[in-house]
Design a protein around this motif. Structure first.
Motif, mmCIF file in Angstrom:
data_model
loop_
_atom_site.group_PDB
_atom_site.id
_atom_site.type_symbol
_atom_site.label_atom_id
_atom_site.label_comp_id
_atom_site.label_asym_id
_atom_site.label_seq_id
_atom_site.Cartn_x
_atom_site.Cartn_y
_atom_site.Cartn_z
ATOM 1 N N TYR A 271 0.883 -1.387 -0.174
ATOM 2 C CA TYR A 271 0.015 0.048 -0.042
ATOM 3 C C TYR A 271 0.951 1.263 0.123
ATOM 4 N N HIS B 20 0.885 4.880 0.577
ATOM 5 C CA HIS B 20 0.005 5.780 1.567
ATOM 6 C C HIS B 20 0.553 7.204 0.759
ATOM 7 N N HIS C 156 -2.834 5.183 -2.784
ATOM 8 C CA HIS C 156 -3.509 6.273 -2.293
ATOM 9 C C HIS C 156 -4.026 7.314 -3.506
ATOM 10 N N SER D 158 -7.297 10.900 6.992
ATOM 11 C CA SER D 158 -6.442 9.893 6.089
ATOM 12 C C SER D 158 -6.428 8.820 6.591
ATOM 13 N N SER E 122 -8.670 6.367 4.921
ATOM 14 C CA SER E 122 -7.999 5.615 3.537
ATOM 15 C C SER E 122 -7.188 4.400 4.100
ATOM 16 N N LEU E 123 -6.360 4.748 5.105
ATOM 17 C CA LEU E 123 -5.307 3.844 5.638
ATOM 18 C C LEU E 123 -6.436 2.384 6.125
ATOM 19 N N ILE F 91 3.823 -1.476 3.672
ATOM 20 C CA ILE F 91 3.290 -0.126 3.638
ATOM 21 C C ILE F 91 4.366 0.798 3.244
ATOM 22 N N THR G 86 5.204 4.540 3.753
ATOM 23 C CA THR G 86 4.690 5.840 4.145
ATOM 24 C C THR G 86 5.658 6.663 4.879
ATOM 25 N N ALA H 217 0.826 5.699 11.125
ATOM 26 C CA ALA H 217 0.195 5.179 10.048
ATOM 27 C C ALA H 217 0.907 3.560 9.804
ATOM 28 N N PHE I 281 -0.954 0.093 10.508
ATOM 29 C CA PHE I 281 -0.845 -0.890 9.503
ATOM 30 C C PHE I 281 -0.603 -2.240 10.070
#
Lengths: 456, 456
Positions: free
Chosen positions: B237, B239, B271, B343, B346-347, B365, B367, B372, B376
């Motif tokens: 992901y 971010h 994202h 945010s 979205s996470l 992830i 980021t 975050a 995660f």
């Protein structure tokens, strides 16, 4: 309530979603939920005891009609002195245990700015099936929340009224906390269990507590891992050099302290050399407690000239299946281990008998020899292997775990009495700065891993 | 060789009996067997390579006939430079690892002269099924002996000649040591595996390494616990605050370093806020490596105006099942995570997608935000959860375990790359002086437990 497979899927999915949020909550939030649970149950005492009295009344009628065992009635009754308080105290005791989640058990520097961490986390979703003991609902709900696992609970049908009332209290209490409501769900029918056993994509572990028939049914009807035990066939071996008094007290305690428990003794192996010395004293003490012995010919012969008439009815000849039977009663199978010039051979014969017959729960040896004891403990493939101590010590409270989810005879994950940590697993976290695995190599010209252990 | 169910029972029973003796051997005796194994294989080089050349010749014909993938041929060939030496070195590397057996992880004084010990021990009998890589036979035999487990091995059928020859060398080498001969047994047919999967009373763990079809077949056809993974559906992901260069290098490495591996990237979540910035740079780098993207409409749209004609063929529209597909190839599914004022939302959407689609293997992830990343890593229910690091780090050698039995996506026992300790369990030993459990009570007038932790 009849549960269709689709509603089982719904319950399992709800639990799975709740488990993900629950797994991220700090220990304090989980403990807060336990406080709320405690308070709610304390405040609902009248309501719960009323529901329980309806279960008890129904059970009394069933006992009178001869369709229910009286022991169920005794376990069912929450109004017995101290029982409600014990249930409440149980929740607080679980709350006070160390948080099993988030424990870092390994930390490795893979390279600069690239660290690996192994950290304990909840397993996910548990399906727990238990007997008709209303207080167990509160205890298991507390254990599940404490360990960060969502749980689907099914209690014995004789406790249905208590179960429904306590479950409503639990649900309402949890709703006021950060623990998601779907974390504890309760189902009422045995059919529900069958449908839930098919939900292997959402349920991670089944813990059946109850009759061995129930455990076998669960083991035979699910792909979900099962934690627990069907049998507790525990054995004791009295070696040639055993101390008489020690043998008497350990064997008597193992057999008679609570004969219906899974950690009670079911088979006694006796070295031929002590058949005329230690064994009669052990038998005498067992007879005094009303224990019947199923003896092989040599052990029966050893008692023949010693027993008084009143004891004769307590001696019978063993058949092969007696050594595979969990009597759960005041009955003990006895087998003689032949003497050999090399005492190791007799020891090994006892070990082979145990490995071939026991249920891998708990097996013990009575001996003065440290080397014989160590060999026995290393060779017997059971969760508990004790030297000069009662089988009855095989218990989570006695081991000092504070609580016990069950006793496992599995060979993987958790073995023996399972405490809170048996409800956790771990995950690996890596924290990096954009590193590529392709830059590293064990040989040649790439970067090398540092693999340096970091303090925990 | 066709294996009847009765001979499967015989093999399993032989393994079980060998496992009990093997479990009692000191580490030095197990290491001696590894030295003997190493020497015997080194001395049988010519014979083994001859057998292997027959496998290779047969495989070459099969590849020419179009009935075998060329990659199998490459893995099969033991005569490739360094491969035989690597196999030999592998045995010594396993020998040099710390002994996983006999480690005391808990020691508690229950009362005076009554101590409880939790000590690691082998699991018992392993059934290990692996691919057509001849050197794996030696490696797995070494791992089994080192961990004190008896093993029944089955290799891929293309390596049959190598397999038979190496197995004879192994059997002969072991026969000269204290490790019982039945500790390593080899079976040759797939039917043998089916019969062995029914031996749940003797076999404690199955480890299938190979195609996902094989793993599924094993999972669906046995009551024995299975350690391993059918799928490696890893996701990344990106971010909203991801660093562009970091995203490019981590994603490219995760996808292209070895696309056929289970720890390669299969799904990319992006994202919305970085769809026009970070994502095109990532896509460009992936195109340069020949990676085809299966994009959802927003991500496809983001690339529309940027790509040159040559790249257009690498972009196609994703369908729902692409996010459930382990491509094991230069193909990547891309999905946009909608922007939200918060945010965290979205996470959480990315986390939900991963928990619903990934195979619980490894998810990452990208980021700049520590909070975050921690959210995660705590929320994603996978064996590996990485922050700013390639999925490809999910590997026993890279983790510093020295070796790897396999990678597990199970939720109990062992998770992620499984080292030697994943082949052990524990037992509880109590050493007493004749104590009775009935003398103790938590309340009232009985003796109290001390429950004092003792040094390890």
């Amino acid at each position: 309530m009849s549960l269709t497979d689709s509603s089982a899927a719904e319950i399992a999915k709800t639990a799975s979603m709740a488990s993900r949020l629950l797994a991220t909550l700090p220990g304090a939030a989980r403990n807060d939920a336990l406080s709320a649970l405690h308070e709610a149950i304390a405040n609902s005492r009248v309501e719960i005891l009323e529901a329980n009295s309806r279960d008890v009344a129904a059970a009394e009628r069933a006992v009178e009609a001869g369709v229910l065992n009286g022991s169920v009635l005794k376990r069912l009754d929450l109004s017995r002195p101290g029982k409600f308080e014990d249930m409440l105290q149980g929740i607080l005791s679980v709350k006070d245990l160390d948080d099993p989640v988030g424990i870092v058990t390994m930390r490795t520097l893979l390279d600069d700015d690239l660290t690996l961490e192994k950290v304990s986390c909840p397993i996910g979703v548990l399906l727990i099936i238990f007997e008709a003991r209303p207080e167990v609902i509160a205890n298991i709900a507390a254990l599940s929340i404490k360990s960060g696992n969502a749980a689907i609970l099914k209690g014995g049908k004789e406790s249905t009224e208590s179960f429904i009332t306590i479950s409503k209290v639990i649900s309402k209490a949890i709703a006021s906390t950060r623990v998601p409501k779907g974390s504890i769900q309760l189902v009422e029918t045995r059919e529900a269990v069958s449908s839930l056993l098919a939900q292997d994509s959402h349920i991670d572990l089944v813990i059946p507590r109850g009759s061995k028939e129930l455990v076998r049914f669960v083991q035979d009807n699910t792909k979900i891992p099962v934690l627990g035990h069907a049998d507790g066939l525990c054995s004791a071996y009295i070696h040639a050099d055993a101390d008489l008094d020690m043998a008497v007290q350990v064997i008597v305690d193992s057999k008679t302290n609570y004969p219906a428990a899974c950690n009670s003794l079911e088979t006694l192996l006796v070295h031929e050399d002590v058949l005329q010395t230690v064994f009669p004293a052990v038998a005498e003490a067992l007879f005094a407690k009303g224990v019947a012995l199923r003896c092989d010919p040599p052990s029966k012969e050893a008692l023949a000239s010693r027993v008084v008439d009143a004891q004769r009815s307590l001696i019978s000849e063993a058949v092969a299946c007696d050594y595979k039977t969990e009597f759960l009663d005041l009955v003990l199978a006895v087998k003689t281990i032949p003497s050999d010039n090399q005492s190791e051979k007799s020891l090994d014969a006892a070990i082979v008998h145990i490995n071939n017959h026991s249920s891998k729960h708990t097996d013990i040896i009575i001996t003065k020899s440290a080397s014989a004891a160590e060999h026995f403990m290393n060779s017997v493939d059971s969760a508990g292997v004790f030297w000069n101590a009662s089988t009855r010590f095989a218990d989570g409270m006695r081991y000092g775990f504070g609580t016990e989810v069950g006793i496992s005879t599995n060979k993987i994950h958790s073995r023996g009495p399972v405490g809170l940590d048996g409800l956790t697993i771990y995950k690996y976290k890596i924290r990096g700065q954009g590193q590529k695995a392709g830059d590293y190599s064990e040989t040649g010209c790439g970067k090398r891993y540092k693999h340096k252990a970091l303090p925990l």
